[in-house]
Design an enzyme around this catalytic site. Structure first.
Site, PDB file in Angstrom:
ATOM      1  N   GLY A  38     -32.513  36.674 -22.390  1.00  0.00           N
ATOM      2  CA  GLY A  38     -33.054  37.214 -21.134  1.00  0.00           C
ATOM      3  C   GLY A  38     -32.021  38.017 -20.356  1.00  0.00           C
ATOM      4  O   GLY A  38     -32.298  39.126 -19.890  1.00  0.00           O
ATOM      5  N   ARG A  39     -30.812  37.466 -20.220  1.00  0.00           N
ATOM      6  CA  ARG A  39     -29.796  38.142 -19.404  1.00  0.00           C
ATOM      7  C   ARG A  39     -29.171  39.343 -20.108  1.00  0.00           C
ATOM      8  O   ARG A  39     -28.306  40.013 -19.549  1.00  0.00           O
ATOM      9  CB  ARG A  39     -28.732  37.142 -18.950  1.00  0.00           C
ATOM     10  CG  ARG A  39     -28.083  36.327 -20.065  1.00  0.00           C
ATOM     11  CD  ARG A  39     -27.346  35.120 -19.497  1.00  0.00           C
ATOM     12  NE  ARG A  39     -26.850  34.206 -20.516  1.00  0.00           N
ATOM     13  CZ  ARG A  39     -27.558  33.232 -21.079  1.00  0.00           C
ATOM     14  NH1 ARG A  39     -28.826  33.054 -20.737  1.00  0.00           N
ATOM     15  NH2 ARG A  39     -27.022  32.423 -21.960  1.00  0.00           N
ATOM     16  N   HIS A  93     -15.784  43.482   5.772  1.00  0.00           N
ATOM     17  CA  HIS A  93     -16.051  43.094   7.155  1.00  0.00           C
ATOM     18  C   HIS A  93     -16.776  41.761   7.247  1.00  0.00           C
ATOM     19  O   HIS A  93     -17.283  41.403   8.308  1.00  0.00           O
ATOM     20  CB  HIS A  93     -16.847  44.196   7.864  1.00  0.00           C
ATOM     21  CG  HIS A  93     -16.078  45.469   7.954  1.00  0.00           C
ATOM     22  ND1 HIS A  93     -15.199  45.735   8.976  1.00  0.00           N
ATOM     23  CD2 HIS A  93     -15.998  46.526   7.102  1.00  0.00           C
ATOM     24  CE1 HIS A  93     -14.627  46.915   8.772  1.00  0.00           C
ATOM     25  NE2 HIS A  93     -15.101  47.417   7.627  1.00  0.00           N
ATOM     26  N   GLU A 151     -43.472  31.580 -12.570  1.00  0.00           N
ATOM     27  CA  GLU A 151     -43.425  32.568 -11.475  1.00  0.00           C
ATOM     28  C   GLU A 151     -44.083  33.886 -11.908  1.00  0.00           C
ATOM     29  O   GLU A 151     -44.905  34.468 -11.189  1.00  0.00           O
ATOM     30  CB  GLU A 151     -41.967  32.880 -11.073  1.00  0.00           C
ATOM     31  CG  GLU A 151     -41.249  31.765 -10.354  1.00  0.00           C
ATOM     32  CD  GLU A 151     -40.495  30.836 -11.303  1.00  0.00           C
ATOM     33  OE1 GLU A 151     -40.888  30.740 -12.493  1.00  0.00           O
ATOM     34  OE2 GLU A 151     -39.541  30.190 -10.848  1.00  0.00           O
ATOM     35  N   GLU A 175     -25.014  31.905 -16.143  1.00  0.00           N
ATOM     36  CA  GLU A 175     -25.981  31.327 -17.080  1.00  0.00           C
ATOM     37  C   GLU A 175     -25.348  31.250 -18.474  1.00  0.00           C
ATOM     38  O   GLU A 175     -25.708  30.397 -19.280  1.00  0.00           O
ATOM     39  CB  GLU A 175     -27.273  32.159 -17.114  1.00  0.00           C
ATOM     40  CG  GLU A 175     -28.462  31.386 -17.676  1.00  0.00           C
ATOM     41  CD  GLU A 175     -29.799  32.088 -17.475  1.00  0.00           C
ATOM     42  OE1 GLU A 175     -30.560  31.667 -16.587  1.00  0.00           O
ATOM     43  OE2 GLU A 175     -30.093  33.056 -18.199  1.00  0.00           O
ATOM     44  N   LYS A 199     -37.488  23.359 -13.917  1.00  0.00           N
ATOM     45  CA  LYS A 199     -38.849  23.852 -14.168  1.00  0.00           C
ATOM     46  C   LYS A 199     -39.811  22.679 -14.374  1.00  0.00           C
ATOM     47  O   LYS A 199     -40.900  22.646 -13.818  1.00  0.00           O
ATOM     48  CB  LYS A 199     -38.873  24.720 -15.439  1.00  0.00           C
ATOM     49  CG  LYS A 199     -38.239  26.082 -15.286  1.00  0.00           C
ATOM     50  CD  LYS A 199     -38.489  26.887 -16.550  1.00  0.00           C
ATOM     51  CE  LYS A 199     -37.592  28.107 -16.633  1.00  0.00           C
ATOM     52  NZ  LYS A 199     -37.648  28.783 -17.924  1.00  0.00           N
ATOM     53  N   LYS A 235     -39.955  37.619 -21.421  1.00  0.00           N
ATOM     54  CA  LYS A 235     -39.678  37.390 -22.842  1.00  0.00           C
ATOM     55  C   LYS A 235     -40.665  36.376 -23.414  1.00  0.00           C
ATOM     56  O   LYS A 235     -41.306  36.603 -24.423  1.00  0.00           O
ATOM     57  CB  LYS A 235     -38.234  36.896 -22.981  1.00  0.00           C
ATOM     58  CG  LYS A 235     -37.850  36.530 -24.391  1.00  0.00           C
ATOM     59  CD  LYS A 235     -36.384  36.126 -24.468  1.00  0.00           C
ATOM     60  CE  LYS A 235     -36.089  35.503 -25.819  1.00  0.00           C
ATOM     61  NZ  LYS A 235     -34.700  35.119 -25.983  1.00  0.00           N
TER      62      LYS A 235
HETATM   63  O1  LIG Z   1     -38.338  36.554 -19.480  1.00  0.00           O
HETATM   64  P1  LIG Z   1     -38.804  35.165 -19.233  1.00  0.00           P
HETATM   65  O2  LIG Z   1     -39.165  34.453 -20.490  1.00  0.00           O
HETATM   66  O3  LIG Z   1     -39.940  35.153 -18.242  1.00  0.00           O
HETATM   67  O4  LIG Z   1     -37.602  34.353 -18.608  1.00  0.00           O
HETATM   68  C1  LIG Z   1     -37.016  34.740 -17.402  1.00  0.00           C
HETATM   69  C2  LIG Z   1     -35.707  34.044 -17.145  1.00  0.00           C
HETATM   70  O5  LIG Z   1     -35.850  32.638 -17.138  1.00  0.00           O
HETATM   71  C3  LIG Z   1     -34.693  32.028 -17.707  1.00  0.00           C
HETATM   72  O6  LIG Z   1     -35.070  31.476 -18.928  1.00  0.00           O
HETATM   73  C4  LIG Z   1     -34.104  30.967 -16.851  1.00  0.00           C
HETATM   74  O7  LIG Z   1     -34.948  30.429 -15.917  1.00  0.00           O
HETATM   75  C5  LIG Z   1     -33.706  33.165 -17.874  1.00  0.00           C
HETATM   76  O8  LIG Z   1     -32.786  32.922 -18.855  1.00  0.00           O
HETATM   77  C6  LIG Z   1     -34.614  34.307 -18.141  1.00  0.00           C
HETATM   78  O9  LIG Z   1     -33.948  35.511 -17.939  1.00  0.00           O
END
Ligand SMILES: O=P(O)(O)OC[C@H]1O[C@](O)(CO)[C@@H](O)[C@@H]1O
Length: 551
Positions: free
Chosen positions: A277-278, A394, A222, A363, A516, A216
């Site tokens: 995001g979620r 199990h 990452e 979240e 972060k 987003k």
């Molecule tokens: O889509 P982006 O901006 O890379 O964010 C990824 C994820 O990181 C977060 O902001 C949390 O670390 C989530 O809410 C989101 O889904």
């Protein structure tokens, strides 16, 4: 802001507390069933999915619930302003007030093309334009019309994203694997651990691989790092930057970062900042799903969610399925002291569903500050966990049956299997476990029964099950794209209901920001090869890593 600060100031909360005192001493679920032959009819609800004509049966009757409980819980929802907040969400109001944003994922699956606006401007055409682009692109890739830089058909998709830009796509493409194109290999790379991207690349050919960079913000460390590693790997073979256009697309809201990365604007699938995001699997972030299952199935997935949205929006609260689910969660968390919520799908394809729900629930409602800025006087979001059954049985179900904790549990089963192997024998065995578990959790096994089976005296307490453990059983006809869409939307609106009653903002996520920032500072120290100012443990750990981890 609603006309209250703390949920426990509401009249219905006090009434529920009084009601709880009597009910908690009295309720023995098996006796309630014996006393009331209508209990199942009273407390189960059927969702009719207009998208594909399927049904989902939600059986809430094995919960700590009477008609009085349900009436009081509905009153709690009313007093908390649930209908207003819900209507505000559907009207595109900026209910995510800490970020000044609308919460409008429901507009992404508006398959009836109802009027939907933010700031007085319709969003319908923009949403449909992106869907049209996804349709065209997915058809080109699936048919082979879209070719790699050497003219070969794409056969591998690597989605690079994390959190909501990963969990939704990976969960849905796994859950809907029976609809997938098995000629396409899918990889989901999320972790900054180099192993994740390295393994995906080992399995890919630069001439036939398409990378979807899903972010987003397009600033998530990452994702940007993994995407750059993928680009370097790709250019090592392709040599020419112009080849990137055939192999990298971006799913993002951030055009300037996307173009800076080297992805052409025309290969960007945009969405708006009102998509959290979620909640983003319904947006361009779902492109991997669309490529895998095809646009028609992806559209059905959206339509199923839209049908649940309409149910949530239009059904009176007492009949409203996600509202009942959310209120039960509040009931268990705040009155029975439950700390957790277990979701166990009896469906191997749904193996990532609990992981997906973890982000959605934790979240969203892992918050302790009310919408007017006060620390809450009660407990909020439960710890959600789960695994597919029967495997879960199990491993950790022991604690459900005989532990000291109350664990409200959802069991999910599709009546029709996608793989009715051995004359459907596996499915009958799976289903028999689905029924047996909720029944056993409710009935338990009294010591008299253990004794009658001839157990030695000293083993009787060990083999006795107290029972009276609450469960919700969710029975889907078949796990079609529309059914899955509706089921996810059920949990989204359940989470919304909880957050509204607790008077917290379910739509921001400031809690993940701190980690972060700290990681960026320590990364600088690792690059310099020397620990900075920290507590004794952190400095020593950094030094130990530096000493042991030299390449
Ligand atoms: O889509 P982006 O901006 O890379 O964010 C990824 C994820 O990181 C977060 O902001 C949390 O670390 C989530 O809410 C989101 O889904």
């Amino acid at each position: 802001m609603p006309g209250f600060s703390q949920a426990n100031e509401l009249k219905s909360w006090t009434e529920l507390a009084t009601h709880h005192k009597t009910l908690s001493k009295d309720i023995v679920l098996k006796e309630y069933f014996a006393k009331d032959p209508q209990r199942f009819e009273k407390f189960s609800r059927v969702f009719k999915n207009e998208a594909d004509g399927g049904e989902i049966l939600f059986d809430f009757s094995k919960n700590f619930l009477t008609e009085e409980t349900l009436d009081l819980l509905v009153k709690l929802a009313e007093e908390s302003g649930l209908e207003k907040l819900r209507n505000d969400m559907f009207a595109g109001e900026k209910i995510n007030f800490t970020e000044g944003r609308a919460v409008y994922h429901v507009a992404l699956r508006n398959t009836s093309n109802t009027k939907m606006e933010v700031d007085g401007k319709s969003v319908v055409d923009d949403v449909n334009a992106v869907l049209e682009h996804m349709k065209e692109f997915s058809e080109q890739v699936r048919s082979g019309e879209w070719k790699g830089y050497t003219g070969k058909k794409i056969n591998t998709i690597v989605n690079i994203g994390i959190g909501g830009s990963d969990l939704g796509p990976v969960m849905v493409s796994e859950a809907l694997k029976p609809y997938g194109d098995r000629n396409l290999k899918l990889h989901f790379v999320s972790n900054i651990d180099g192993t994740h991207i390295a393994e995906a690349l080992k399995d890919s050919d630069p001439e036939t691989t398409l990378f979807l960079v899903a972010s987003k913000t397009f600033t998530t460390a990452e994702t940007v790092t993994n995407a750059n590693t993928a680009k370097t790997w790709f250019l090592k073979t392709a040599k020419d930057d112009s080849a990137i256009a055939k192999h990298f697309v971006a799913l993002s809201t951030n055009e300037s970062e996307v173009t800076k990365f080297g992805i052409d604007k025309k290969n960007m699938f945009p969405f708006s900042d009102w998509v959290g995001g979620r909640y983003s699997v319904w947006s361009a972030i779902g492109l991997s799903v669309c490529l895998y299952i095809g646009y028609e199935n992806f559209y059905q997935f959206l339509a199923g969610a839209h049908a649940m949205d309409q149910h949530f929006l239009k059904t009176p609260l007492k009949e409203n399925i996600p509202v009942i689910g959310g209120l039960l969660s509040v009931w268990y968390s705040d009155f029975f002291g439950a700390q957790t919520h277990l979701v166990a799908p009896f469906d191997q394809y749904m193996h990532r569903f609990p992981a997906y729900l973890q982000q959605l629930s934790m979240e969203s409602n892992g918050k302790a500050i009310t919408r007017d800025g006060k620390y809450v006087n009660y407990t909020t979001g439960p710890i959600l966990f789960g695994e597919p059954a029967t495997n879960a049985q199990h491993s950790f179900f022991q604690l459900l049956h005989q532990g000291t904790k109350l664990i409200p549990t959802d069991f999910i089963l599709a009546a029709k299997s996608h793989n009715p192997v051995e004359g459907n024998k596996h499915q009958r065995m799976l289903a028999s476990n689905f029924f047996a578990q909720s029944e056993a959790l409710m009935l338990g096994k009294p010591d008299s029964e253990v004794k009658a089976e001839g157990a030695p005296e000293e083993l009787i307490p060990h083999k006795t099950f107290l029972g009276n453990r609450p469960t919700t059983s969710i029975l889907v006809d078949k796990m079609t794209p529309a059914a899955l869409g509706a089921l996810i939307a059920y949990y989204e609106h359940l989470t919304f209901t909880e957050g509204c009653v607790w008077n917290i903002n379910s739509f921001d996520q400031w809690g993940v920001e701190l980690g972060k920032k700290l990681a960026v500072k320590i990364l600088g120290e690792l690059d310099d090869g020397k620990a900075g100012e920290h507590d004794g443990s952190t400095s020593s750990l950094i030094e130990a890593f530096l000493a042991r981890g030299k390449l």
